[in-house]
Enzyme design. Structure first.
Site, PDB file in Angstrom:
ATOM      1  N   GLU A  31       5.309  16.558  -4.183  1.00 59.14           N
ATOM      2  CA  GLU A  31       5.472  17.150  -5.156  1.00 59.14           C
ATOM      3  C   GLU A  31       3.717  16.940  -5.650  1.00 59.14           C
ATOM      4  O   GLU A  31       3.501  15.905  -5.802  1.00 59.14           O
ATOM      5  CB  GLU A  31       6.518  16.524  -5.875  1.00 59.14           C
ATOM      6  CG  GLU A  31       6.605  17.121  -7.446  1.00 59.14           C
ATOM      7  CD  GLU A  31       7.585  16.305  -8.219  1.00 59.14           C
ATOM      8  OE1 GLU A  31       8.253  15.428  -7.817  1.00 59.14           O
ATOM      9  OE2 GLU A  31       7.815  16.667  -9.673  1.00 59.14           O
ATOM     10  N   ARG A 257      11.085   3.782   4.338  1.00 56.68           N
ATOM     11  CA  ARG A 257       9.851   4.037   3.500  1.00 56.68           C
ATOM     12  C   ARG A 257       8.847   2.881   3.776  1.00 56.68           C
ATOM     13  O   ARG A 257       9.148   1.795   4.202  1.00 56.68           O
ATOM     14  CB  ARG A 257      10.098   3.690   1.926  1.00 56.68           C
ATOM     15  CG  ARG A 257      10.593   4.717   1.271  1.00 56.68           C
ATOM     16  CD  ARG A 257      11.139   4.302  -0.263  1.00 56.68           C
ATOM     17  NE  ARG A 257       9.769   4.314  -1.125  1.00 56.68           N
ATOM     18  CZ  ARG A 257       9.323   5.277  -1.591  1.00 56.68           C
ATOM     19  NH1 ARG A 257       9.777   6.528  -1.568  1.00 56.68           N
ATOM     20  NH2 ARG A 257       8.182   5.355  -2.419  1.00 56.68           N
ATOM     21  N   LYS A 267       4.245   7.618  -7.318  1.00 60.30           N
ATOM     22  CA  LYS A 267       3.254   8.421  -8.262  1.00 60.30           C
ATOM     23  C   LYS A 267       3.362   8.280  -9.689  1.00 60.30           C
ATOM     24  O   LYS A 267       2.400   8.232 -10.321  1.00 60.30           O
ATOM     25  CB  LYS A 267       3.114   9.961  -7.805  1.00 60.30           C
ATOM     26  CG  LYS A 267       2.550  10.207  -6.458  1.00 60.30           C
ATOM     27  CD  LYS A 267       2.477  11.835  -6.297  1.00 60.30           C
ATOM     28  CE  LYS A 267       3.264  12.283  -5.098  1.00 60.30           C
ATOM     29  NZ  LYS A 267       4.671  12.860  -5.503  1.00 60.30           N
TER      30      LYS A 267
HETATM   31  P1  ATP Z   1       6.607   9.423  -5.470  1.00 56.22           P
HETATM   32  O1  ATP Z   1       7.447   8.280  -5.866  1.00 56.22           O
HETATM   33  O2  ATP Z   1       5.075   8.568  -5.265  1.00 56.22           O
HETATM   34  O3  ATP Z   1       6.394  10.606  -6.237  1.00 56.22           O
HETATM   35  P2  ATP Z   1       8.033  10.959  -3.476  1.00 56.22           P
HETATM   36  O4  ATP Z   1       8.898  10.496  -2.457  1.00 56.22           O
HETATM   37  O5  ATP Z   1       8.766  11.311  -4.978  1.00 56.22           O
HETATM   38  O6  ATP Z   1       6.995   9.601  -3.895  1.00 56.22           O
HETATM   39  P3  ATP Z   1       6.828  13.183  -2.693  1.00 56.22           P
HETATM   40  O7  ATP Z   1       5.686  13.904  -2.996  1.00 56.22           O
HETATM   41  O8  ATP Z   1       8.094  14.100  -3.155  1.00 56.22           O
HETATM   42  O9  ATP Z   1       6.640  11.812  -3.357  1.00 56.22           O
HETATM   43  O10 ATP Z   1       6.969  12.774  -1.299  1.00 56.22           O
HETATM   44  C1  ATP Z   1       6.254  13.417  -0.182  1.00 56.22           C
HETATM   45  C2  ATP Z   1       6.901  13.134   1.008  1.00 56.22           C
HETATM   46  O11 ATP Z   1       6.319  11.865   1.185  1.00 56.22           O
HETATM   47  C3  ATP Z   1       8.253  12.969   1.089  1.00 56.22           C
HETATM   48  O12 ATP Z   1       8.731  13.426   2.397  1.00 56.22           O
HETATM   49  C4  ATP Z   1       8.432  11.386   1.076  1.00 56.22           C
HETATM   50  O13 ATP Z   1       9.765  11.049   1.857  1.00 56.22           O
HETATM   51  C5  ATP Z   1       7.248  10.847   1.560  1.00 56.22           C
HETATM   52  N1  ATP Z   1       6.894   9.428   1.052  1.00 56.22           N
HETATM   53  C6  ATP Z   1       6.861   9.374  -0.248  1.00 56.22           C
HETATM   54  N2  ATP Z   1       6.535   7.880  -0.414  1.00 56.22           N
HETATM   55  C7  ATP Z   1       6.648   7.407   0.845  1.00 56.22           C
HETATM   56  C8  ATP Z   1       6.548   6.021   1.484  1.00 56.22           C
HETATM   57  N3  ATP Z   1       6.384   5.132   0.347  1.00 56.22           N
HETATM   58  N4  ATP Z   1       6.975   5.948   2.739  1.00 56.22           N
HETATM   59  C9  ATP Z   1       7.046   6.963   3.290  1.00 56.22           C
HETATM   60  N5  ATP Z   1       7.179   8.039   3.157  1.00 56.22           N
HETATM   61  C10 ATP Z   1       6.907   8.328   1.745  1.00 56.22           C
HETATM   62 MG    MG Z   2       9.098  12.835  -5.703  1.00 56.66          MG
END
Ligand code: ATP
Ligand code: MG
Length: 556
Positions: A31, A257, A267
């Site tokens: 995102e 994760r 983020k």
């Molecule tokens: P954030 O809370 O940092 O926004 P998110 O999962 O909402 O994390 P996205 O941008 O939606 O962020 O994530 C893109 C991809 O990265 C998704 O497939 C998510 O599962 C993966 N991802 C995000 N954080 C992690 C993590 N800590 N370990 C492994 N994969 C991750």
């Molecule tokens: Mg997200």
């Protein structure tokens, strides 16, 4: 190929054996609401490497369905970070916003099948009606609206005829399902924010659950890999695809994760640090973002090596920060030039050298790799050494320190012996006065006497002024992600700035590093603050896993 023994590779191997697919297609779906962090790299490394290994494809797809928090700046930063890591997506970049029309039509299809309805309950009421894990939910009074009315209200939603938050589209599944996610989840909500790509052309936006599975299917993704917190959402993923007329049906698999001690991987929370000026932007060298790690001196190679070492599983755990540090240490130990820098300078005057004396001493750039060549370092009558190499300032050290009468070797140069110290009125040492042994240039004393200890040094006249930014953990709490207010647990000593000198070396004008400053650690020039006449270095990592903070205790 790395990492190919993990359970996801096993699943893909089986799928290929059973001829379920001819081409493997994955995706990375960030995102654009912030910069990528080390957690994302785990997913990037997995998805892009699967595509590479199976000669398949990996899409980059922006999940841009929440315009309030998203921006073009984030889109561009994410693209460049992925490329910097050494990966390239298949074809054009994809955006969920490219599918808004299709998604809308699938929502209409669900309504036509009696599987979705426009609800006028408020967000709070929806939450209330949803029940709890122990108590089943309650049907919304709007759930039994006719298909015709639902189609009419949904088109009114699209046309902007309702205020934000007043209505939403929900799937009609089961309000007493054991999984909360299946209790009539929201599929569309109203938002009048301008979207960074589609502007004001839409005022209804699909939720993650609705858009993600359909986007995967539209792109022909075969294996949709996500983190374990989406495990329950898998049922909804399958429910939606089963109930719309789409031919592809990707399968979702979850892995754990990446959690690292002392590090935040969210983020939203990282953004809190940026907006509260706790850090110097998303690329602050203390940030666990790709851009922060890069500015800190981490190489893409070392970050990928870290992902290789941690592997992929379904077991949730916290990785020690030292594991990440050991990857960058191993990498820089092999590839970085050795130079000398003095971080806490104190002047040494060599009594038996004439004023203005200059000698150029050749030194290897790497102790084990002669292909890295040699350089010449100026040896002069006055030099700087580190204050903490004086016995007075570092009593706890296991290593011999400078004290009156003791001999010590200057790295790649001569043996010196302290004759006396010059002190100020308060008794602080302001300079060290030594004799040097001219017969000891890079060789043992002729009489065979033992010299214990080698210290680094820089000429006091032929050098470049420099600032050293020494970083420590950003949080004092080992699991900051579970702390409610992260602003309360910021480490006040996460950045310590010191002023000193580096050897006069033309390399700094065309190579930012990282370098190893002997006995101090690995450092890289900071692209934002460094100037040709005043170099600013970020310390990437110390040389050894040790508590170096003893070096920063102010001398009494
Ligand atoms: P954030 O809370 O940092 O926004 P998110 O999962 O909402 O994390 P996205 O941008 O939606 O962020 O994530 C893109 C991809 O990265 C998704 O497939 C998510 O599962 C993966 N991802 C995000 N954080 C992690 C993590 N800590 N370990 C492994 N994969 C991750
Ligand atoms: Mg997200």
């Amino acid at each position: 190929m790395d990492n190919k023994s993990n359970f996801i590779y096993n699943i893909i191997n089986q799928d290929l054996n059973f001829k379920k697919y001819t081409i493997i297609h994955t995706r990375f779906p960030p995102e654009p609401n912030g910069y990528l962090h080390i957690g994302h790299v785990k997913s990037i490394y997995l998805n892009f490497n699967i595509a590479k290994y199976y000669h398949g494809k990996c899409n980059l797809r922006f999940d841009d369905t929440n315009p309030d928090k998203e921006s073009k700046e984030y889109v561009e930063a994410i693209k460049s970070d992925i490329q910097w890591l050494g990966f390239m997506w298949n074809g054009e970049v994809c955006y969920v916003s490219d599918y808004f029309e299709q998604l809308y039509n699938y929502a209409v299809e669900l309504i036509q099948k009696g599987l979705a309805y426009v609800d006028e309950l408020s967000i709070y009421a929806i939450r209330e009606y949803r029940g709890t894990l122990k108590k089943s939910g309650q049907n919304s009074p709007y759930r039994s609206r006719s298909i015709k009315d639902n189609l009419f209200f949904f088109s009114k939603m699209r046309n902007g005829e309702f205020p934000e938050g007043s209505v939403c589209l929900r799937a009609k599944i089961n309000m007493s399902d054991s999984s909360m996610i299946m209790r009539d989840p929201v599929l569309y909500r109203i938002k009048y924010t301008t979207h960074h790509r589609v502007g004001k052309s839409w005022c209804i936006y699909p939720t993650y659950d609705f858009s993600h599975c359909i986007s995967d299917a539209i792109e022909g993704i075969t294996h949709s890999l996500c983190t374990l917190e989406f495990q329950e959402n898998r049922r909804l993923y399958n429910w939606i695809l089963k109930n719309i007329s789409i031919t592809k049906h990707p399968i979702q698999y979850e892995f754990s994760r990446l959690n690292i001690k002392y590090i935040i991987t969210s983020k939203r929370k990282l953004n809190l640090l940026v907006v509260n000026n706790i850090v110097d932007g998303w690329d602050d060298p203390r940030m666990p973002t790709i851009s922060g790690l890069r500015r800190r001196g981490y190489t893409a190679r070392s970050i990928c090596e870290f992902c290789k070492r941690i592997g992929i599983s379904r077991q949730d755990s916290y990785i020690e920060l030292s594991e990440l540090e050991s990857c960058i240490r191993d990498d820089l130990n092999k590839h970085s030039l050795r130079l000398m820098a003095i971080i806490n300078p104190i002047m040494v005057k060599i009594i038996n050298l004439p004023t203005g004396y200059i000698e150029k001493i050749p030194m290897p750039n790497h102790p084990n790799d002669c292909s890295m060549g040699i350089r010449y370092v100026f040896f002069t009558q006055e030099i700087f050494i580190d204050r903490f190499d004086l016995d007075q300032y570092c009593k706890n050290s296991r290593f011999p320190k400078l004290t009156i009468g003791r001999e010590i070797r200057l790295r790649h140069a001569y043996v010196i012996k302290v004759d006396h110290f010059k002190k100020d009125t308060e008794g602080n040492i302001i300079s060290v006065h030594c004799y040097y042994d001219p017969t000891t240039l890079n060789r043992k004393p002729i009489d065979g006497r033992k010299i214990q200890g080698v210290i680094h040094w820089v000429s006091a006249t032929k050098n470049i002024s420099a600032e050293f930014r020494l970083y420590d953990k950003l949080f004092i709490h080992p699991t900051p992600d579970i702390v409610i207010n992260i602003l309360n647990i910021v480490n006040p000593r996460s950045l310590v700035i010191s002023h000193g000198f580096v050897e006069l070396n033309p390399i700094f004008s065309n190579n930012p590093g990282p370098y190893q400053f002997e006995r101090e650690g690995y450092f890289i020039l900071d692209y934002q603050y460094s100037k040709p006449t005043y170099l600013v270095f970020n310390r990437t990592v110390t040389l050894k896993k040790s508590n170096k903070s003893i070096r920063f205790i102010k001398p009494q």
